[in-house]
Each structure stands twice: as structure tokens, then as C-alpha cells.
Design a protein around this motif. Sequence first.
Motif, PDB file in Angstrom:
ATOM      1  N   VAL A  15       4.841   2.539  -8.842  1.00  0.00           N
ATOM      2  CA  VAL A  15       3.831   1.552  -8.803  1.00  0.00           C
ATOM      3  C   VAL A  15       2.426   2.529  -9.386  1.00  0.00           C
ATOM      4  N   ARG A  19       0.349   1.608 -12.871  1.00  0.00           N
ATOM      5  CA  ARG A  19      -1.173   1.102 -12.978  1.00  0.00           C
ATOM      6  C   ARG A  19      -1.913   2.114 -13.361  1.00  0.00           C
ATOM      7  N   SER A  55      -0.899   0.778   0.135  1.00  0.00           N
ATOM      8  CA  SER A  55      -1.016  -0.799  -0.095  1.00  0.00           C
ATOM      9  C   SER A  55      -2.160  -1.434  -0.723  1.00  0.00           C
ATOM     10  N   TYR A  60      -0.574  -3.311  -3.601  1.00  0.00           N
ATOM     11  CA  TYR A  60       0.865  -3.617  -3.679  1.00  0.00           C
ATOM     12  C   TYR A  60       1.569  -3.677  -2.144  1.00  0.00           C
TER      13      TYR A  60
END
Length: 83
Positions: A15, A19, A55, A60
Motif C-alpha cells: 500500500v 501511494r 491505517s 487504508y
Amino acid sequence: MGKPKVHIGEVIQKVAKERNVCMQDLADAVGCSPKNIYKIFKKQNVNTEVLLRLSIFLKYDFFAEFSKSIHFGEYAKMDTEIL
């Protein structure tokens, strides 16, 4: 019950890479050094406070990764066998 099928460190790394987040920004969000971020990437399990911070920072839901790996049918069968 077997081992969790989620390697959360690898998911975090994926992730963050998607990003284009630099390690220093990720480290600042967690409150650690970039070196420790690389250690997190190698861990199958991560402290929930760290996971929550990641998160929020990465926007996410890493906790949902664990929910996806639960097979309720298997657990339901185990419950009935115990009774």
C-alpha cells in the motif's frame, strides 16, 4: 486454528509503495525511524496501535485484511464439534 494467512507487513509495504509514500513520512506517522518501518514490512504481525496509525496515515483499513481471511464455515464447524 492455523496461522493467519495475512502477512500484514507485506500488505503495508504494498500500500505504501502504491501511494508513493516515502519511508521518512511513514516513520513520522508511526513515531519511529525509517529503519523500523523496514522491520515492520518483514513482520507477519504488527501492534494494533501501529496498525491504526498506518491505517489513518495511508487511508487504508489494514484491519479489514484480517477479516477477509476468516472462513466462517470452518469456525462454525469447529464450534459444533465442541458441543
